[in-house]
Scaffold this active site. Structure first.
Site, mmCIF file in Angstrom:
data_model
loop_
_atom_site.group_PDB
_atom_site.id
_atom_site.type_symbol
_atom_site.label_atom_id
_atom_site.label_comp_id
_atom_site.label_asym_id
_atom_site.label_seq_id
_atom_site.Cartn_x
_atom_site.Cartn_y
_atom_site.Cartn_z
ATOM 1 N N CYS A 112 8.696 20.703 19.302
ATOM 2 C CA CYS A 112 9.434 19.459 19.551
ATOM 3 C C CYS A 112 10.773 19.412 18.829
ATOM 4 O O CYS A 112 11.585 18.526 19.094
ATOM 5 C CB CYS A 112 8.588 18.264 19.139
ATOM 6 S SG CYS A 112 6.961 18.307 19.878
ATOM 7 N N HIS A 257 12.562 12.164 18.060
ATOM 8 C CA HIS A 257 11.577 12.755 18.970
ATOM 9 C C HIS A 257 10.546 11.687 19.309
ATOM 10 O O HIS A 257 10.069 10.971 18.431
ATOM 11 C CB HIS A 257 10.908 13.961 18.292
ATOM 12 C CG HIS A 257 9.729 14.468 19.059
ATOM 13 N ND1 HIS A 257 9.768 14.662 20.423
ATOM 14 C CD2 HIS A 257 8.473 14.808 18.655
ATOM 15 C CE1 HIS A 257 8.592 15.108 20.823
ATOM 16 N NE2 HIS A 257 7.790 15.199 19.783
ATOM 17 N N ASN A 287 5.163 12.002 25.232
ATOM 18 C CA ASN A 287 5.779 13.064 24.423
ATOM 19 C C ASN A 287 6.132 14.253 25.330
ATOM 20 O O ASN A 287 5.241 14.889 25.887
ATOM 21 C CB ASN A 287 4.777 13.474 23.333
ATOM 22 C CG ASN A 287 5.297 14.575 22.414
ATOM 23 O OD1 ASN A 287 6.282 15.238 22.709
ATOM 24 N ND2 ASN A 287 4.615 14.769 21.303
#
Ligand code: ACO
Length: 330
Positions: A112, A257, A287
């Site tokens: 990520c 994020h 996500n």
């Protein structure tokens, strides 16, 4: 070292939207649990797309927004943890599809934090002077790496891609990257035979760190990653601001994020910044790993919310464990 300027952005989310409610039919969960514990309401799931095809669509939009021709691109950096193939790289496929005939190609696997690692790498290549235009593409098809019988992970992820074109410019830009490989077992997915032992762990049939190893899907110790993230995100942004010589309150936007709304809220509180300065789209996208920050940036720019000259802090964290922050003037 000179900074970089984001010349244009693009993103792509697959049309197919899956609401939280759909998960109540496959695992013991509820829309209420998912919304309150994560902030997620729905996610986009790829049906016809691949990791590279989503990346190509986002890249084409970024190139158009930047007003550059594909032949002007010198380097393509592609970030993903869900590449379609072991080889060739996703960046090579994008290069061929968009006709970036002069571009060299590198794939980056920093989970990520991948997009922020790519921003840092782009800047270093651009600083050398023989590379003038870099295309960063972040595309993730996490639905392909999800164990849909594990309620603690299957509700968290979505698919999508974001991209940007960057060039060197003498503007505010600072980065801070890091990793803690001792936490590698807190989140992992394998694409090889389970009998290959995980790094640092005793070989045991179908086991990784005592956990049954399923080929190709992610296992995550959510609590451990949560703890890491709520410390790493504010710390890295603080260091970036120090390096850039600005105060945290000088930031117009924080683009974190998008993993969990509670992580974002905790990080903003630790930074002493109001939630209004954080861009949040996790309710719509879930996500999307390394794609989450460039998707958010593209959304903000196209909505006219992020304007030229504003100062932005971006921060990613994830499997590795890795973290990365950057502050820049848009
Ligand atoms: N529905 C209902 N109950 C659930 C669900 C679900 N989908 N998932 C877990 N639960 C249960 C658990 O089983 C547990 O039940 P128990 O108390 O009976 O054992 C209870 O809910 C609480 O579980 P916790 O794990 O304590 O829940 P928590 O509040 O910590 O939230 C979560 C879990 C959302 C995963 C959180 O820990 C988190 O967001 N962690 C960080 C994840 C992350 O940021 N990942 C980034 C890396 S991604 C990458 O690199 C690609």
């Amino acid at each position: 070292m000179t900074g970089i300027r984001i010349c244009g952005t693009g993103s792509y989310l697959p049309d197919h939207v899956v609401e939280n409610e759909a998960f109540t039919r496959i695992v013991e969960t509820s829309d209420e649990w998912i919304r309150t514990r994560t902030g997620i309401s729905r996610r986009h799931i790829a049906e016809q797309d691949t990791c590279w095809s989503m990346g190509v669509k986002a890249a084409q939009r970024a190139i158009e927004a930047a007003g550059v021709r594909p032949e002007e691109i010198d380097l393509i950096l592609f970030t993903t943890v869900t590449a379609d193939y072991l080889s060739p790289s996703m960046s090579c496929i994008v290069q061929g599809e968009i006709g970036a005939v002069h571009a060299s190609c590198i794939d980056i696997a920093c989970a990520c934090a991948g997009y922020v690692y790519a921003l840092d790498m782009a800047r270093r290549y651009l600083a050398c002077g023989d590379i003038h235009t870099v295309l960063i593409v972040s595309s993730e098809m996490l639905s392909r790496a999800t164990d849909f019988s594990d309620r603690s992970t299957c509700v968290l992820f979505g698919d999508g891609a974001g991209a940007c074109v960057v060039r060197a410019e003498d503007v505010l830009f600072a980065t801070d990257l890091g990793a803690d490989g001792t936490g590698a077992h807190f989140m992992f997915g394998r694409h090889r035979r389970p009998e290959i032992p995980f790094a640092g762990q005793p070989a045991a049939e179908n086991q990784i760190c005592g956990i049954p190893a399923q080929d190709g899907t992610f296992y995550m110790d959510g609590k451990a990653v949560y703890k890491f993230a709520t410390a790493a995100m504010p710390d890295t942004l603080r260091r970036c601001c120090d390096k850039a010589g600005i105060g945290l309150s000088d930031l117009d936007w924080v683009v974190p994020h998008q993993a969990n709304i509670r992580i974002i809220q905790t990080a903003m509180k630790k930074l002493g910044l109001p939630m209004e300065k954080a861009w949040v789209n996790i309710h719509e996208t879930a996500n999307t790993s390394s794609a989450s920050i460039p998707i958010a940036l593209d959304e903000m720019i196209r909505a006219g919310r992020l304007t030229r000259g504003q100062k932005v802090g971006v921060a990613g964290f994830g499997a590795g464990l890795v973290y990365a922050g950057a502050v820049f003037s848009y």
